[in-house]
Design a protein around this motif. Sequence first.
Motif, PDB file in Angstrom:
ATOM      1  N   ALA A  66       0.382  -0.924  -0.257  1.00 37.72           N
ATOM      2  CA  ALA A  66      -0.366   0.387  -0.360  1.00 37.72           C
ATOM      3  C   ALA A  66       0.713   1.006   0.116  1.00 37.72           C
ATOM      4  O   ALA A  66       0.595   1.975  -0.282  1.00 37.72           O
ATOM      5  N   CYS A  67       2.089   1.354   0.826  1.00 42.69           N
ATOM      6  CA  CYS A  67       2.022   2.429   0.797  1.00 42.69           C
ATOM      7  C   CYS A  67       4.386   2.405   0.032  1.00 42.69           C
ATOM      8  O   CYS A  67       4.592   3.416   0.022  1.00 42.69           O
ATOM      9  N   TYR A  68       4.494   1.657  -0.224  1.00 46.09           N
ATOM     10  CA  TYR A  68       5.591   1.106  -0.720  1.00 46.09           C
ATOM     11  C   TYR A  68       6.153   0.264  -1.671  1.00 46.09           C
ATOM     12  O   TYR A  68       4.922  -1.178  -1.965  1.00 46.09           O
ATOM     13  N   ASP A  69       6.699  -0.176  -2.353  1.00 45.69           N
ATOM     14  CA  ASP A  69       7.737  -1.253  -3.441  1.00 45.69           C
ATOM     15  C   ASP A  69       8.139  -1.783  -2.796  1.00 45.69           C
ATOM     16  O   ASP A  69       9.038  -1.101  -1.614  1.00 45.69           O
ATOM     17  N   ARG A  70       8.599  -3.396  -2.976  1.00 45.76           N
ATOM     18  CA  ARG A  70       9.328  -4.382  -1.745  1.00 45.76           C
ATOM     19  C   ARG A  70      10.562  -4.940  -2.994  1.00 45.76           C
ATOM     20  O   ARG A  70       9.877  -5.510  -3.744  1.00 45.76           O
ATOM     21  N   MET A  71      11.984  -5.096  -2.395  1.00 48.82           N
ATOM     22  CA  MET A  71      12.599  -6.086  -3.328  1.00 48.82           C
ATOM     23  C   MET A  71      13.347  -6.983  -1.769  1.00 48.82           C
ATOM     24  O   MET A  71      13.623  -6.195  -0.817  1.00 48.82           O
ATOM     25  N   VAL A  72      13.079  -8.317  -2.187  1.00 46.70           N
ATOM     26  CA  VAL A  72      13.815  -9.389  -1.113  1.00 46.70           C
ATOM     27  C   VAL A  72      15.011  -9.850  -1.986  1.00 46.70           C
ATOM     28  O   VAL A  72      14.959 -10.910  -2.756  1.00 46.70           O
ATOM     29  N   THR A 147       6.496   2.787  -7.803  1.00 48.02           N
ATOM     30  CA  THR A 147       7.238   3.080  -8.077  1.00 48.02           C
ATOM     31  C   THR A 147       8.673   2.740  -8.446  1.00 48.02           C
ATOM     32  O   THR A 147       9.499   3.143  -9.045  1.00 48.02           O
ATOM     33  N   PHE A 148       8.824   1.359  -8.507  1.00 47.19           N
ATOM     34  CA  PHE A 148       9.750   0.722  -9.348  1.00 47.19           C
ATOM     35  C   PHE A 148      10.272   0.967 -10.551  1.00 47.19           C
ATOM     36  O   PHE A 148       8.638   0.665 -11.210  1.00 47.19           O
ATOM     37  N   ARG A 149      11.266   0.319 -11.585  1.00 44.06           N
ATOM     38  CA  ARG A 149      10.857   1.428 -12.759  1.00 44.06           C
ATOM     39  C   ARG A 149      11.281   0.055 -13.516  1.00 44.06           C
ATOM     40  O   ARG A 149      11.523  -0.334 -14.631  1.00 44.06           O
ATOM     41  N   ASP A 150      12.763  -0.147 -13.244  1.00 43.11           N
ATOM     42  CA  ASP A 150      13.680  -0.937 -13.631  1.00 43.11           C
ATOM     43  C   ASP A 150      15.028  -1.812 -12.801  1.00 43.11           C
ATOM     44  O   ASP A 150      14.944  -1.408 -11.508  1.00 43.11           O
ATOM     45  N   THR A 151      15.415  -3.014 -13.441  1.00 38.71           N
ATOM     46  CA  THR A 151      16.344  -4.118 -12.042  1.00 38.71           C
ATOM     47  C   THR A 151      17.357  -4.367 -13.678  1.00 38.71           C
ATOM     48  O   THR A 151      17.808  -4.642 -14.453  1.00 38.71           O
ATOM     49  N   ARG A 152      18.171  -4.139 -12.614  1.00 44.89           N
ATOM     50  CA  ARG A 152      19.264  -4.696 -13.366  1.00 44.89           C
ATOM     51  C   ARG A 152      20.991  -5.414 -12.441  1.00 44.89           C
ATOM     52  O   ARG A 152      20.932  -5.126 -11.401  1.00 44.89           O
ATOM     53  N   PHE A 153      20.978  -6.424 -13.184  1.00 47.85           N
ATOM     54  CA  PHE A 153      22.474  -6.992 -12.017  1.00 47.85           C
ATOM     55  C   PHE A 153      23.334  -6.720 -12.428  1.00 47.85           C
ATOM     56  O   PHE A 153      23.634  -6.723 -13.477  1.00 47.85           O
ATOM     57  N   VAL A 186      11.096   1.126  -0.714  1.00 49.59           N
ATOM     58  CA  VAL A 186      11.312   2.458  -1.411  1.00 49.59           C
ATOM     59  C   VAL A 186       9.472   2.837  -1.536  1.00 49.59           C
ATOM     60  O   VAL A 186       8.688   2.138  -1.600  1.00 49.59           O
ATOM     61  N   ALA A 187       9.698   3.814  -0.222  1.00 49.61           N
ATOM     62  CA  ALA A 187       8.325   4.091  -0.770  1.00 49.61           C
ATOM     63  C   ALA A 187       8.119   4.899  -1.903  1.00 49.61           C
ATOM     64  O   ALA A 187       8.022   5.424  -3.219  1.00 49.61           O
ATOM     65  N   HIS A 188       5.939   5.001  -1.812  1.00 53.46           N
ATOM     66  CA  HIS A 188       5.739   5.496  -2.984  1.00 53.46           C
ATOM     67  C   HIS A 188       5.565   7.186  -2.916  1.00 53.46           C
ATOM     68  O   HIS A 188       5.762   7.757  -4.335  1.00 53.46           O
ATOM     69  N   SER A 189       6.026   7.734  -1.823  1.00 50.12           N
ATOM     70  CA  SER A 189       6.092   9.074  -1.960  1.00 50.12           C
ATOM     71  C   SER A 189       6.614   9.437  -0.592  1.00 50.12           C
ATOM     72  O   SER A 189       7.151   9.089   0.713  1.00 50.12           O
ATOM     73  N   TRP A 190       7.195  11.204  -0.497  1.00 45.27           N
ATOM     74  CA  TRP A 190       7.957  11.347   0.837  1.00 45.27           C
ATOM     75  C   TRP A 190       5.627  12.127   1.965  1.00 45.27           C
ATOM     76  O   TRP A 190       6.609  12.086   2.218  1.00 45.27           O
ATOM     77  N   ASN A 191       4.953  12.098   1.240  1.00 41.74           N
ATOM     78  CA  ASN A 191       3.657  12.137   2.353  1.00 41.74           C
ATOM     79  C   ASN A 191       3.616  11.398   3.221  1.00 41.74           C
ATOM     80  O   ASN A 191       4.168   9.916   2.887  1.00 41.74           O
ATOM     81  N   ALA A 192       2.845  11.031   3.745  1.00 36.54           N
ATOM     82  CA  ALA A 192       2.498  10.358   4.788  1.00 36.54           C
ATOM     83  C   ALA A 192       1.412  10.038   5.349  1.00 36.54           C
ATOM     84  O   ALA A 192       0.809   8.945   6.060  1.00 36.54           O
TER      85      ALA A 192
END
Length: 194
Positions: A66-72, A147-153, A186-192
Amino acid sequence: MRRWGTALAAMVLAGGALAATAGAAGAVTPAAAGAAACETGWGSGDKTAQPAGHTPLGSIRTGRHACYDRMVFDVKGATAADRVGYRVAYVDTLYQDGSGEEIPVGGGAILDIHVAAPSYDPGTGGESYPGRARKPLPGVNVAGYQTFRDTRFGASFEGETQVGLGVRARLPFRVFQTDGRVVVDVAHSWNAVR
């Protein structure tokens, strides 16, 4: 006649109270609108943790929240007690570890992620994660992410795996470890409030 007057007065009072309640209920507040508070006080500065060792990387996956995109980063055999080191920072350009070659990464900002888990088994030299330099992460599709746009190894060099994560803009992020995983949100925005 008095009864009608009393009934009419009661109806007027009830109608006024109902209108006042409806007016208050119609006011949109974050709580009334169903908005949830999103923690974004993570900042955008570098985040690091020292490793206890170098255990092979098993997989990399992503998810939308809801508030961020996650990479694990799943580290093979690591437990909650193991310290998996990391360095995560915004960079203007991603340069591959070892060669120093530039790796193009899409997005408005780039996170350079280093996890102390090589893409090979240090004991046998066998591959543990099939990443290829300059290529998108295998099995990871960030299309439709907020938020996420691209990934590169990047590389697996000197016991660390390097990944470039392209994001929409330089947004707040956090990094933490849990049960043999390194997690980057990585948060979707700087807003609370979302």
